[in-house]
Design a protein around this motif. Structure first.
Motif, mmCIF file in Angstrom:
data_model
loop_
_atom_site.group_PDB
_atom_site.id
_atom_site.type_symbol
_atom_site.label_atom_id
_atom_site.label_comp_id
_atom_site.label_asym_id
_atom_site.label_seq_id
_atom_site.Cartn_x
_atom_site.Cartn_y
_atom_site.Cartn_z
ATOM 1 N N ILE A 122 0.877 -1.167 0.000
ATOM 2 C CA ILE A 122 0.000 0.000 0.000
ATOM 3 C C ILE A 122 0.917 1.220 0.000
ATOM 4 O O ILE A 122 1.947 1.222 0.686
ATOM 5 N N PRO A 123 0.593 2.255 -0.766
ATOM 6 C CA PRO A 123 1.454 3.438 -0.775
ATOM 7 C C PRO A 123 1.587 4.030 0.636
ATOM 8 O O PRO A 123 0.605 4.142 1.373
ATOM 9 N N ALA A 124 2.813 4.389 1.004
ATOM 10 C CA ALA A 124 3.107 4.875 2.360
ATOM 11 C C ALA A 124 2.247 6.078 2.745
ATOM 12 O O ALA A 124 1.767 6.176 3.883
ATOM 13 N N PHE A 125 2.023 6.997 1.809
ATOM 14 C CA PHE A 125 1.216 8.189 2.084
ATOM 15 C C PHE A 125 -0.204 7.792 2.487
ATOM 16 O O PHE A 125 -0.763 8.292 3.454
ATOM 17 N N HIS A 126 -0.808 6.874 1.736
ATOM 18 C CA HIS A 126 -2.175 6.441 2.025
ATOM 19 C C HIS A 126 -2.237 5.621 3.308
ATOM 20 O O HIS A 126 -3.205 5.719 4.065
ATOM 21 N N LYS A 127 -1.221 4.823 3.540
ATOM 22 C CA LYS A 127 -1.162 4.039 4.776
ATOM 23 C C LYS A 127 -1.187 4.970 5.986
ATOM 24 O O LYS A 127 -1.946 4.761 6.932
ATOM 25 N N GLU A 128 -0.376 6.024 5.945
ATOM 26 C CA GLU A 128 -0.326 6.990 7.052
ATOM 27 C C GLU A 128 -1.680 7.679 7.241
ATOM 28 O O GLU A 128 -2.152 7.856 8.366
ATOM 29 N N LYS A 129 -2.321 8.058 6.144
ATOM 30 C CA LYS A 129 -3.637 8.702 6.233
ATOM 31 C C LYS A 129 -4.660 7.778 6.885
ATOM 32 O O LYS A 129 -5.433 8.199 7.744
ATOM 33 N N LEU A 130 -4.696 6.519 6.479
ATOM 34 C CA LEU A 130 -5.657 5.567 7.029
ATOM 35 C C LEU A 130 -5.397 5.301 8.508
ATOM 36 O O LEU A 130 -6.322 5.302 9.322
ATOM 37 N N ILE A 131 -4.142 5.086 8.853
ATOM 38 C CA ILE A 131 -3.786 4.785 10.247
ATOM 39 C C ILE A 131 -4.135 5.949 11.166
ATOM 40 O O ILE A 131 -4.574 5.754 12.299
ATOM 41 N N ASN A 132 -3.978 7.171 10.670
ATOM 42 C CA ASN A 132 -4.241 8.360 11.492
ATOM 43 C C ASN A 132 -5.626 8.960 11.266
ATOM 44 O O ASN A 132 -5.968 9.970 11.877
ATOM 45 N N GLY A 133 -6.416 8.364 10.380
ATOM 46 C CA GLY A 133 -7.769 8.859 10.129
ATOM 47 C C GLY A 133 -7.797 10.242 9.513
ATOM 48 O O GLY A 133 -8.647 11.072 9.843
ATOM 49 N N LEU A 134 -6.871 10.508 8.594
ATOM 50 C CA LEU A 134 -6.739 11.828 7.988
ATOM 51 C C LEU A 134 -7.324 11.858 6.581
ATOM 52 O O LEU A 134 -6.811 11.205 5.677
ATOM 53 N N ASP A 135 -8.399 12.617 6.398
ATOM 54 C CA ASP A 135 -8.888 12.845 5.049
ATOM 55 C C ASP A 135 -8.206 14.097 4.504
ATOM 56 O O ASP A 135 -7.333 14.679 5.157
ATOM 57 N N GLU A 136 -8.599 14.545 3.317
ATOM 58 C CA GLU A 136 -7.915 15.682 2.693
ATOM 59 C C GLU A 136 -8.095 16.969 3.485
ATOM 60 O O GLU A 136 -7.199 17.806 3.553
ATOM 61 N N ILE A 137 -9.243 17.142 4.108
ATOM 62 C CA ILE A 137 -9.475 18.343 4.929
ATOM 63 C C ILE A 137 -8.580 18.309 6.157
ATOM 64 O O ILE A 137 -7.949 19.316 6.513
ATOM 65 N N ALA A 138 -8.499 17.141 6.812
ATOM 66 C CA ALA A 138 -7.644 17.022 8.003
ATOM 67 C C ALA A 138 -6.179 17.263 7.642
ATOM 68 O O ALA A 138 -5.439 17.880 8.419
ATOM 69 N N LEU A 139 -5.749 16.806 6.486
ATOM 70 C CA LEU A 139 -4.371 17.055 6.046
ATOM 71 C C LEU A 139 -4.121 18.545 5.850
ATOM 72 O O LEU A 139 -3.070 19.071 6.225
ATOM 73 N N THR A 140 -5.090 19.233 5.280
ATOM 74 C CA THR A 140 -4.973 20.684 5.091
ATOM 75 C C THR A 140 -4.924 21.398 6.434
ATOM 76 O O THR A 140 -4.108 22.308 6.637
ATOM 77 N N LEU A 141 -5.771 20.978 7.369
ATOM 78 C CA LEU A 141 -5.812 21.625 8.687
ATOM 79 C C LEU A 141 -4.523 21.417 9.481
ATOM 80 O O LEU A 141 -4.208 22.219 10.366
ATOM 81 N N LYS A 142 -3.770 20.377 9.160
ATOM 82 C CA LYS A 142 -2.470 20.190 9.814
ATOM 83 C C LYS A 142 -1.515 21.338 9.462
ATOM 84 O O LYS A 142 -0.560 21.602 10.176
ATOM 85 N N LEU A 143 -1.789 22.023 8.366
ATOM 86 C CA LEU A 143 -0.951 23.141 7.917
ATOM 87 C C LEU A 143 -1.576 24.496 8.260
ATOM 88 O O LEU A 143 -1.190 25.520 7.696
#
Length: 195
Positions: A161-182
């Motif tokens: 599984i691509p590492a980026f997607h694996k990290e998103k799934l494990i941490n429950g991060l959708d695209e909005i949550a990724l944006t809010l991290k910034l």
């Protein structure tokens, strides 16, 4: 998006190839604006007759598959149109993991974005698990962190599984949550750019 590190669940074997998104969720049910409530229409034309009665010959309607949360499928799962409603319907029904030899690209990415783990495995392993799930029942333990599936019968397989997607799934991060991290960097930029 709900985080998922490991998932142990009952398997439903959908032994069909080229299952398209209109078979997953027919177009007449795409009128909702929220992401929930689509599970009742999953595989609608296969699960129900023209009068809305359950078809006894469709396996998912059988009691032994009630509560299934892992779907085994044939190659090219999720082909057809790019509707995001397909993973919404699968997730709303209760599926968290889909295992197939191959997926349509858009469906694969939509599944990842919505908290479903799509896993590509070789057909020989899938055929063996399909037979087990059809003949009796099968429970699989999917460890996303270790990228490993255990069938409880000393059979364990690795998956990619691509590492980026694996990290998103494990941490429950959708695209909005990724944006809010910034958010701090976004605010700093807005301050310096004059909004």
């Amino acid at each position: 998006m709900e985080a998922i590190q490991e998932h142990k669940g009952l398997v439903y074997p959908l032994n069909r190839t080229n299952v398209d998104t209109d078979q997953i969720i027919p177009k007449q049910f795409l009128k909702r604006i929220e992401r929930t409530g689509f599970g009742q229409f999953l595989f609608y034309n296969w699960r129900f007759d023209d009068d809305g009665n359950e078809r006894a010959d469709f396996e998912l309607n059988k009691p032994k598959y009630q509560g299934a949360s892992i779907l085994l499928a044939g190659e090219n799962f999720g082909c057809g149109s790019s509707r995001e409603h397909a993973p919404w319907a699968l997730l709303d029904y209760g599926f968290r993991v889909i295992i197939a030899p191959s997926f349509a690209d858009i469906f694969y990415n939509n599944a990842l974005k919505n908290g479903i783990i799509p896993i590509q495995l070789d057909e020989s392993t899938l055929d063996q698990w399909m037979r087990q799930a059809e003949d009796s029942t099968l429970v699989l333990d999917v460890d996303l962190e270790a990228q490993r599936i255990n069938d409880g019968h000393q059979h364990e397989v690795q998956f990619d599984i691509p590492a980026f997607h694996k990290e998103k799934l494990i941490n429950g991060l959708d695209e909005i949550a990724l944006t809010l991290k910034l958010e701090d960097e976004i605010e700093a930029y807005e301050q310096t750019s004059g909004k």
